[in-house]
Motif scaffolding. Structure first.
Motif, PDB file in Angstrom:
ATOM      1  N   LEU A   1       0.830  -1.199   0.000  1.00 19.53           N
ATOM      2  CA  LEU A   1       0.000   0.000   0.000  1.00 19.53           C
ATOM      3  C   LEU A   1       0.870   1.256   0.000  1.00 19.53           C
ATOM      4  O   LEU A   1       0.457   2.310   0.463  1.00 19.53           O
ATOM      5  CB  LEU A   1      -0.915   0.012   1.227  1.00 19.53           C
ATOM      6  CG  LEU A   1      -2.057  -1.003   1.228  1.00 19.53           C
ATOM      7  CD1 LEU A   1      -2.836  -0.914   2.529  1.00 19.53           C
ATOM      8  CD2 LEU A   1      -2.983  -0.786   0.050  1.00 19.53           C
TER       9      LEU A   1
ATOM     10  N   GLU B   1      -3.202  -1.521  -5.891  1.00 16.40           N
ATOM     11  CA  GLU B   1      -3.563  -2.154  -4.629  1.00 16.40           C
ATOM     12  C   GLU B   1      -4.576  -1.317  -3.837  1.00 16.40           C
ATOM     13  O   GLU B   1      -5.551  -1.845  -3.295  1.00 16.40           O
ATOM     14  CB  GLU B   1      -2.299  -2.391  -3.782  1.00 16.40           C
ATOM     15  CG  GLU B   1      -1.382  -3.475  -4.320  1.00 16.40           C
ATOM     16  CD  GLU B   1      -0.432  -2.964  -5.395  1.00 16.40           C
ATOM     17  OE1 GLU B   1       0.316  -3.781  -5.955  1.00 16.40           O
ATOM     18  OE2 GLU B   1      -0.429  -1.738  -5.659  1.00 16.40           O
ATOM     19  N   ARG B   2      -4.356  -0.013  -3.759  1.00 17.58           N
ATOM     20  CA  ARG B   2      -5.298   0.848  -3.039  1.00 17.58           C
ATOM     21  C   ARG B   2      -6.642   0.904  -3.754  1.00 17.58           C
ATOM     22  O   ARG B   2      -7.699   0.809  -3.132  1.00 17.58           O
ATOM     23  CB  ARG B   2      -4.718   2.262  -2.908  1.00 17.58           C
ATOM     24  CG  ARG B   2      -3.488   2.338  -2.017  1.00 17.58           C
ATOM     25  CD  ARG B   2      -3.113   3.775  -1.723  1.00 17.58           C
ATOM     26  NE  ARG B   2      -1.940   3.842  -0.872  1.00 17.58           N
ATOM     27  CZ  ARG B   2      -1.595   4.902  -0.158  1.00 17.58           C
ATOM     28  NH1 ARG B   2      -2.353   5.975  -0.191  1.00 17.58           N
ATOM     29  NH2 ARG B   2      -0.509   4.894   0.582  1.00 17.58           N
ATOM     30  N   THR B   3      -6.577   1.054  -5.071  1.00 20.43           N
ATOM     31  CA  THR B   3      -7.813   1.084  -5.857  1.00 20.43           C
ATOM     32  C   THR B   3      -8.571  -0.227  -5.717  1.00 20.43           C
ATOM     33  O   THR B   3      -9.801  -0.256  -5.658  1.00 20.43           O
ATOM     34  CB  THR B   3      -7.485   1.329  -7.341  1.00 20.43           C
ATOM     35  OG1 THR B   3      -6.717   2.519  -7.460  1.00 20.43           O
ATOM     36  CG2 THR B   3      -8.755   1.458  -8.162  1.00 20.43           C
TER      37      THR B   3
ATOM     38  N   LYS C   1     -10.728  -0.388  -2.627  1.00 17.39           N
ATOM     39  CA  LYS C   1     -11.960   0.373  -2.834  1.00 17.39           C
ATOM     40  C   LYS C   1     -12.948  -0.435  -3.669  1.00 17.39           C
ATOM     41  O   LYS C   1     -14.154  -0.424  -3.419  1.00 17.39           O
ATOM     42  CB  LYS C   1     -11.643   1.701  -3.525  1.00 17.39           C
ATOM     43  CG  LYS C   1     -10.860   2.678  -2.662  1.00 17.39           C
ATOM     44  CD  LYS C   1     -10.612   3.981  -3.402  1.00 17.39           C
ATOM     45  CE  LYS C   1      -9.822   4.957  -2.549  1.00 17.39           C
ATOM     46  NZ  LYS C   1      -9.556   6.228  -3.268  1.00 17.39           N
TER      47      LYS C   1
ATOM     48  N   SER D   1      -1.791  -4.815   6.852  1.00 11.91           N
ATOM     49  CA  SER D   1      -0.679  -4.379   6.013  1.00 11.91           C
ATOM     50  C   SER D   1       0.591  -4.262   6.859  1.00 11.91           C
ATOM     51  O   SER D   1       0.631  -4.742   7.997  1.00 11.91           O
ATOM     52  CB  SER D   1      -1.010  -3.051   5.328  1.00 11.91           C
ATOM     53  OG  SER D   1      -0.101  -2.797   4.269  1.00 11.91           O
TER      54      SER D   1
ATOM     55  N   THR E   1       3.624   1.218   6.252  1.00 12.01           N
ATOM     56  CA  THR E   1       2.623   1.668   5.284  1.00 12.01           C
ATOM     57  C   THR E   1       2.281   3.144   5.503  1.00 12.01           C
ATOM     58  O   THR E   1       2.027   3.565   6.635  1.00 12.01           O
ATOM     59  CB  THR E   1       1.333   0.835   5.413  1.00 12.01           C
ATOM     60  OG1 THR E   1       1.622  -0.528   5.114  1.00 12.01           O
ATOM     61  CG2 THR E   1       0.260   1.331   4.440  1.00 12.01           C
TER      62      THR E   1
ATOM     63  N   ILE F   1      -4.931   7.605   1.314  1.00 12.05           N
ATOM     64  CA  ILE F   1      -5.575   6.318   1.043  1.00 12.05           C
ATOM     65  C   ILE F   1      -7.098   6.450   1.078  1.00 12.05           C
ATOM     66  O   ILE F   1      -7.814   5.751   0.378  1.00 12.05           O
ATOM     67  CB  ILE F   1      -5.094   5.244   2.037  1.00 12.05           C
ATOM     68  CG1 ILE F   1      -5.507   3.868   1.542  1.00 12.05           C
ATOM     69  CG2 ILE F   1      -5.609   5.494   3.442  1.00 12.05           C
ATOM     70  CD1 ILE F   1      -4.877   2.731   2.303  1.00 12.05           C
TER      71      ILE F   1
END
Length: 259
Positions: A31, A38-40, A43, A58, A62, A67
């Motif tokens: 992240l 990965e962040r998308t 979501k 995580s 991080t 985010i």
């Protein structure tokens, strides 16, 4: 009933149950990038399961800046080092496995019954396999492992790979990939009995769609992440060439910019 029919039935039942999941833990170590998938992806998982109460696990280093997620975070795994990815030491693998075990056995996660690893790599597969082999993985939690490339299996030590495939074939681990093509290739190469393609839909706001009556539009096409072979980076020049041929042949008034 034929074996292939049984497999298809299992897959359909799995995907049907998957969309109803609420008690979710997401394991995502990568992240660190504000623009990474990965962040998308997290979501998208929230939207896919209509659930923002998922817990995210995580690494300690991080950076949560930007985010913009409401999920509860457990940042307790060992620090992520991108230079060591795929070459983690046995000590690092064991430390990660024991930290994950401790988190999963936390009382606050007693109601969580599904662990999703949406971008599993060699490290995630290794620590999961280690916990199962040492009978440390919580029995009430179902791990769902999703990979983006066959190389993450190729790079595993032989004994770890064999043990992981055995866990999958014994239905202790649900195994998925992001495409039907990759799923079929893995099943054939590693003799995986049941594997699913788990494609998370990408939400595109309707306001970004070009109207049908627009004669000329400008499109920017970019690639997210590094140019990895497992992502088909070698095919990009041929795709660009074919697209330009198609535009010219069909006399389409369009401007395409590759970023």
């Amino acid at each position: 009933m034929k074996q292939i029919d049984v497999q298809n039935l299992l897959i359909k039942n799995f995907l049907r149950r998957l969309k109803k999941m609420k008690n979710i833990i997401i394991l995502e170590r990568r992240l660190f990038s504000a623009f990474g998938h990965e962040r998308t992806q997290i979501k998208t998982i929230n939207e896919y399961f209509k659930n923002t109460s998922s817990t995210i696990i995580s690494c300690r280093n991080t950076n949560l800046h930007g985010i913009n997620l409401k999920n509860k975070m457990y940042l307790d795994l060992p620090n992520f080092n991108v230079k060591e990815e795929g070459r983690e030491s046995d000590n690092y693998i064991r430390e990660s496995a024991l930290k994950l075990e401790k988190i999963l056995k936390n009382k606050e996660l007693e109601t969580k019954t599904n662990l999703i690893i949406p971008s599993a790599r060699t490290l995630e597969i290794s620590i999961l396999t280690l916990l199962f082999l040492e009978n440390r993985f919580p029995k009430k939690i179902l791990p769902i492992v999703r990979i983006h490339g066959i190389n993450y299996l190729d790079d595993l030590p032989k004994k770890v790979l064999e043990s992981f495939i055995k866990l999958v074939n014994n239905n202790l681990v649900k195994f998925c990939s992001e495409t039907d093509e990759l799923t079929n290739k893995i099943k054939k190469t590693f003799k995986v009995k049941v594997m699913r393609a788990l494609i998370f839909p990408v939400t595109v706001p309707l306001i970004n769609r070009p109207k049908r009556n627009v004669n000329k539009i400008n499109i920017n096409i970019g690639c997210l992440g590094g140019p990895r072979a497992s992502k088909g980076s070698r095919e990009i020049p041929a795709l660009i060439k074919d697209l330009r041929k198609y535009i010219k042949k069909n006399n389409i008034d369009i401007s395409v910019t590759f970023i």
